[in-house]
Design an enzyme around this catalytic site. Sequence first.
Site, PDB file in Angstrom:
ATOM      1  N   THR A 145      13.728 -43.594 -47.189  1.00 44.59           N
ATOM      2  CA  THR A 145      14.470 -41.863 -47.545  1.00 44.59           C
ATOM      3  C   THR A 145      13.525 -41.263 -46.923  1.00 44.59           C
ATOM      4  O   THR A 145      12.281 -41.626 -47.059  1.00 44.59           O
ATOM      5  CB  THR A 145      14.571 -41.857 -49.199  1.00 44.59           C
ATOM      6  OG1 THR A 145      15.232 -40.502 -48.933  1.00 44.59           O
ATOM      7  CG2 THR A 145      13.329 -41.938 -49.826  1.00 44.59           C
ATOM      8  N   ASP A 146      14.428 -40.499 -46.479  1.00 47.00           N
ATOM      9  CA  ASP A 146      13.713 -38.966 -46.217  1.00 47.00           C
ATOM     10  C   ASP A 146      12.653 -38.730 -46.652  1.00 47.00           C
ATOM     11  O   ASP A 146      11.592 -37.040 -46.933  1.00 47.00           O
ATOM     12  CB  ASP A 146      14.049 -38.045 -45.205  1.00 47.00           C
ATOM     13  CG  ASP A 146      15.474 -37.234 -45.980  1.00 47.00           C
ATOM     14  OD1 ASP A 146      15.513 -37.497 -47.388  1.00 47.00           O
ATOM     15  OD2 ASP A 146      16.222 -36.333 -45.190  1.00 47.00           O
ATOM     16  N   GLU A 147      13.087 -38.702 -48.046  1.00 46.79           N
ATOM     17  CA  GLU A 147      12.591 -37.392 -49.451  1.00 46.79           C
ATOM     18  C   GLU A 147      11.149 -38.228 -49.411  1.00 46.79           C
ATOM     19  O   GLU A 147      10.362 -36.930 -50.301  1.00 46.79           O
ATOM     20  CB  GLU A 147      13.300 -37.896 -50.984  1.00 46.79           C
ATOM     21  CG  GLU A 147      15.180 -37.769 -50.417  1.00 46.79           C
ATOM     22  CD  GLU A 147      15.604 -37.793 -51.414  1.00 46.79           C
ATOM     23  OE1 GLU A 147      15.176 -36.914 -52.506  1.00 46.79           O
ATOM     24  OE2 GLU A 147      16.675 -37.719 -52.087  1.00 46.79           O
ATOM     25  N   TYR A 177      12.137 -40.560 -58.109  1.00 44.83           N
ATOM     26  CA  TYR A 177      13.065 -41.179 -57.961  1.00 44.83           C
ATOM     27  C   TYR A 177      11.955 -41.533 -55.823  1.00 44.83           C
ATOM     28  O   TYR A 177      11.467 -42.102 -55.385  1.00 44.83           O
ATOM     29  CB  TYR A 177      13.762 -40.258 -57.095  1.00 44.83           C
ATOM     30  CG  TYR A 177      14.445 -41.389 -55.665  1.00 44.83           C
ATOM     31  CD1 TYR A 177      15.018 -42.636 -55.905  1.00 44.83           C
ATOM     32  CD2 TYR A 177      14.613 -40.660 -54.612  1.00 44.83           C
ATOM     33  CE1 TYR A 177      15.721 -43.066 -54.435  1.00 44.83           C
ATOM     34  CE2 TYR A 177      15.268 -40.828 -53.089  1.00 44.83           C
ATOM     35  CZ  TYR A 177      15.994 -42.028 -53.194  1.00 44.83           C
ATOM     36  OH  TYR A 177      16.675 -42.750 -52.460  1.00 44.83           O
ATOM     37  N   LYS A 215       9.572 -44.250 -53.779  1.00 46.75           N
ATOM     38  CA  LYS A 215      10.249 -45.315 -52.696  1.00 46.75           C
ATOM     39  C   LYS A 215       8.689 -45.030 -51.804  1.00 46.75           C
ATOM     40  O   LYS A 215       8.460 -45.593 -50.771  1.00 46.75           O
ATOM     41  CB  LYS A 215      11.805 -44.478 -52.393  1.00 46.75           C
ATOM     42  CG  LYS A 215      13.663 -44.642 -52.781  1.00 46.75           C
ATOM     43  CD  LYS A 215      13.496 -45.949 -52.721  1.00 46.75           C
ATOM     44  CE  LYS A 215      13.473 -46.080 -51.357  1.00 46.75           C
ATOM     45  NZ  LYS A 215      14.540 -47.810 -51.796  1.00 46.75           N
TER      46      LYS A 215
HETATM   47  P1  NAD Z   1      22.831 -46.958 -54.663  1.00 50.39           P
HETATM   48  O1  NAD Z   1      22.334 -46.620 -55.477  1.00 50.39           O
HETATM   49  O2  NAD Z   1      24.668 -46.594 -54.413  1.00 50.39           O
HETATM   50  O3  NAD Z   1      23.356 -48.502 -54.638  1.00 50.39           O
HETATM   51  C1  NAD Z   1      22.135 -49.085 -55.331  1.00 50.39           C
HETATM   52  C2  NAD Z   1      22.296 -50.917 -55.519  1.00 50.39           C
HETATM   53  O4  NAD Z   1      21.437 -51.564 -55.325  1.00 50.39           O
HETATM   54  C3  NAD Z   1      23.885 -51.098 -56.653  1.00 50.39           C
HETATM   55  O5  NAD Z   1      24.441 -51.711 -55.610  1.00 50.39           O
HETATM   56  C4  NAD Z   1      22.879 -52.026 -57.730  1.00 50.39           C
HETATM   57  O6  NAD Z   1      23.570 -53.025 -58.872  1.00 50.39           O
HETATM   58  C5  NAD Z   1      21.743 -52.706 -56.786  1.00 50.39           C
HETATM   59  N1  NAD Z   1      20.720 -52.929 -57.031  1.00 50.39           N
HETATM   60  C6  NAD Z   1      19.806 -51.792 -58.083  1.00 50.39           C
HETATM   61  N2  NAD Z   1      18.564 -52.540 -59.072  1.00 50.39           N
HETATM   62  C7  NAD Z   1      18.743 -53.688 -58.661  1.00 50.39           C
HETATM   63  C8  NAD Z   1      18.401 -54.901 -59.204  1.00 50.39           C
HETATM   64  N3  NAD Z   1      16.763 -54.217 -60.317  1.00 50.39           N
HETATM   65  N4  NAD Z   1      18.038 -55.766 -58.544  1.00 50.39           N
HETATM   66  C9  NAD Z   1      19.531 -55.847 -57.496  1.00 50.39           C
HETATM   67  N5  NAD Z   1      20.170 -55.147 -57.250  1.00 50.39           N
HETATM   68  C10 NAD Z   1      19.461 -53.747 -57.713  1.00 50.39           C
HETATM   69  O7  NAD Z   1      22.198 -46.808 -53.368  1.00 50.39           O
HETATM   70  P2  NAD Z   1      22.496 -46.371 -51.893  1.00 50.39           P
HETATM   71  O8  NAD Z   1      22.889 -44.807 -52.244  1.00 50.39           O
HETATM   72  O9  NAD Z   1      23.367 -47.282 -51.556  1.00 50.39           O
HETATM   73  O10 NAD Z   1      21.190 -46.740 -51.475  1.00 50.39           O
HETATM   74  C11 NAD Z   1      20.951 -47.688 -50.494  1.00 50.39           C
HETATM   75  C12 NAD Z   1      19.038 -47.911 -50.456  1.00 50.39           C
HETATM   76  O11 NAD Z   1      19.197 -46.573 -49.211  1.00 50.39           O
HETATM   77  C13 NAD Z   1      17.752 -47.078 -51.738  1.00 50.39           C
HETATM   78  O12 NAD Z   1      17.214 -48.292 -51.084  1.00 50.39           O
HETATM   79  C14 NAD Z   1      18.035 -45.976 -51.573  1.00 50.39           C
HETATM   80  O13 NAD Z   1      16.741 -45.740 -51.738  1.00 50.39           O
HETATM   81  C15 NAD Z   1      18.694 -45.898 -49.602  1.00 50.39           C
HETATM   82  N6  NAD Z   1      19.271 -44.086 -49.253  1.00 50.39           N
HETATM   83  C16 NAD Z   1      19.761 -44.044 -49.966  1.00 50.39           C
HETATM   84  C17 NAD Z   1      19.944 -42.626 -49.945  1.00 50.39           C
HETATM   85  C18 NAD Z   1      21.399 -41.597 -49.648  1.00 50.39           C
HETATM   86  O14 NAD Z   1      21.726 -40.679 -49.101  1.00 50.39           O
HETATM   87  N7  NAD Z   1      22.183 -42.869 -50.464  1.00 50.39           N
HETATM   88  C19 NAD Z   1      19.513 -41.734 -48.235  1.00 50.39           C
HETATM   89  C20 NAD Z   1      18.235 -41.748 -47.914  1.00 50.39           C
HETATM   90  C21 NAD Z   1      17.934 -43.673 -48.425  1.00 50.39           C
HETATM   91  P1  TYD Z   2      22.435 -36.038 -54.221  1.00 55.29           P
HETATM   92  O1  TYD Z   2      23.844 -36.391 -53.788  1.00 55.29           O
HETATM   93  O2  TYD Z   2      22.009 -35.898 -55.251  1.00 55.29           O
HETATM   94  O3  TYD Z   2      21.264 -36.209 -52.916  1.00 55.29           O
HETATM   95  P2  TYD Z   2      19.612 -35.576 -52.802  1.00 55.29           P
HETATM   96  O4  TYD Z   2      18.715 -35.251 -54.456  1.00 55.29           O
HETATM   97  O5  TYD Z   2      18.755 -36.652 -52.560  1.00 55.29           O
HETATM   98  O6  TYD Z   2      19.029 -34.756 -51.923  1.00 55.29           O
HETATM   99  O7  TYD Z   2      21.876 -33.916 -54.142  1.00 55.29           O
HETATM  100  C1  TYD Z   2      22.031 -33.513 -53.284  1.00 55.29           C
HETATM  101  C2  TYD Z   2      22.244 -31.683 -53.003  1.00 55.29           C
HETATM  102  O8  TYD Z   2      22.661 -31.692 -54.003  1.00 55.29           O
HETATM  103  C3  TYD Z   2      20.331 -32.060 -53.125  1.00 55.29           C
HETATM  104  O9  TYD Z   2      20.012 -30.342 -52.893  1.00 55.29           O
HETATM  105  C4  TYD Z   2      21.230 -31.519 -54.927  1.00 55.29           C
HETATM  106  C5  TYD Z   2      22.251 -30.742 -54.684  1.00 55.29           C
HETATM  107  N1  TYD Z   2      23.361 -30.731 -55.914  1.00 55.29           N
HETATM  108  C6  TYD Z   2      23.646 -29.791 -56.502  1.00 55.29           C
HETATM  109  O10 TYD Z   2      23.786 -28.490 -56.008  1.00 55.29           O
HETATM  110  N2  TYD Z   2      25.224 -30.508 -57.483  1.00 55.29           N
HETATM  111  C7  TYD Z   2      25.388 -31.198 -57.760  1.00 55.29           C
HETATM  112  O11 TYD Z   2      26.107 -31.627 -59.253  1.00 55.29           O
HETATM  113  C8  TYD Z   2      24.315 -32.502 -57.376  1.00 55.29           C
HETATM  114  C9  TYD Z   2      24.166 -34.006 -57.971  1.00 55.29           C
HETATM  115  C10 TYD Z   2      23.543 -31.895 -56.119  1.00 55.29           C
END
Ligand code: NAD
Ligand code: TYD
Length: 386
Positions: free
Chosen positions: A154-156, A180, A184
């Site tokens: 993630t960019d975070e 989180y 990561k």
């Molecule tokens: P998500 O939470 O929707 O899905 C995570 C999946 O991992 C789920 O299916 C869960 O069952 C599985 N999981 C969790 N713990 C596990 C374990 N111990 N063993 C096996 N499986 C397990 O997440 P996402 O949004 O699809 O994110 C996927 C990846 O992308 C993550 O690594 C996250 O850090 C990264 N990422 C997500 C975002 C975003 O905006 N969603 C942005 C940047 C990076």
């Molecule tokens: P989120 O989807 O949780 O992603 P991340 O924290 O990884 O960026 O949140 C996106 C942005 O939206 C973040 O600035 C937090 C804000 N947010 C709200 O304002 N209200 C909400 O209920 C949630 C879930 C997020």
Amino acid sequence: MRNMENAQPARIGDAAGTLPRKSRLLVTGGAGFIGANFVHHWLEMHPGDRVVVLDALTYAGNLANLEPVKGHPDLKFVQGNICDTPKVERLLREEGIDTIVHFAAESHVDRSIHGPDAFIETNVHGTHSMLKAARKVWLEEKTVPRHRFHHVSTDEVYGSLGPKDPAFHERTAYAPNSPYSASKAASDHLVRAYHHTYGLQVTTSNCSNNYGPFHFPEKLIPLMIVNLLHGRALPIYGDGRNVRDWLHVSDHCRGIDLILRNGRPGEVYNIGGGVESENLELVETLCAVADDAFAALQDLCSRFSGCPAARGDKSSSLIQFVKDRPGHDRRYAIDCGKAERELGYRAQVSLAQGLRNTFDWYVQNEWWWRAVMDGSYQRWVETHYR
Ligand code: NAD
Ligand code: TYD
């Protein structure tokens, strides 16, 4: 979505793309939001490749996310935990896996604030377990002639930007602020170390906020859509001026595909959508999308009669400012220059189009979000937004 660069897929790690070899992928977290979208993408774009999904099916993992590819002859689902190193080793051997695409993680910042332990366990220990298994089976037992471990991050990990700071690039110093992002960041360092110390062929991508189909409704965009359809409050943290760079999940999947085919082992690539938006502005745009949709489709008004738009009122009347998230990062922005230059990556879905498509998807797939909003989801909403 098809595009030219994927029309003649090369095999993983084979720059010339001339070998007839098929790839055999292990996709961890493939029943989650991005992982499932990636599985759909890969099976469509790379026919004949084997895809094994390893997923623990936590609250965020859901077999319904794989419904569109259910019964696909090249897909296998295995329920299991990435921390179970012997199980991962067995899968790598028995399935002849040559490529790991590692998505599995605890992914929600708010949950990491309430309970960081699961994040350390899965994101740090779990990633290390995957690396250990890959090292043993690929480097020591030499089960496959070439391999790739792709780590999705993630960019975070780069922390928070000021309004005028340049966007994050691959050499930006790490400064994670939440449990989180810290977990990561730790996993990214382990991946890097396994390349430098043991020669594991790794790549890492750090991407911005994804959105699109199958997004669990605890994250901003799907939460707002589902609340809006019910006529519930749209909770905006703080002053709503926090900025995120929004990436449609289909663009993210294409980016990972490019890295797997053409990325250089040991390298990191930033993937973003190239669109920055303040949260309030984003939610207002979503409300306008909903208002237009309700005005055009009478059917929506009867199906979602609680939504203000069903009565001709503005959905934005539901916006409510709530207490800010502790340590809330102010701004994220991604510089994708390296992926553009080296891989030909470019985001194709505009934010306006992506939000419309995503809203339509949630309206058309009510069965999906009703099924995932079970008792544990309700409890989370009650404690978090109380
Ligand atoms: P998500 O939470 O929707 O899905 C995570 C999946 O991992 C789920 O299916 C869960 O069952 C599985 N999981 C969790 N713990 C596990 C374990 N111990 N063993 C096996 N499986 C397990 O997440 P996402 O949004 O699809 O994110 C996927 C990846 O992308 C993550 O690594 C996250 O850090 C990264 N990422 C997500 C975002 C975003 O905006 N969603 C942005 C940047 C990076
Ligand atoms: P989120 O989807 O949780 O992603 P991340 O924290 O990884 O960026 O949140 C996106 C942005 O939206 C973040 O600035 C937090 C804000 N947010 C709200 O304002 N209200 C909400 O209920 C949630 C879930 C997020």
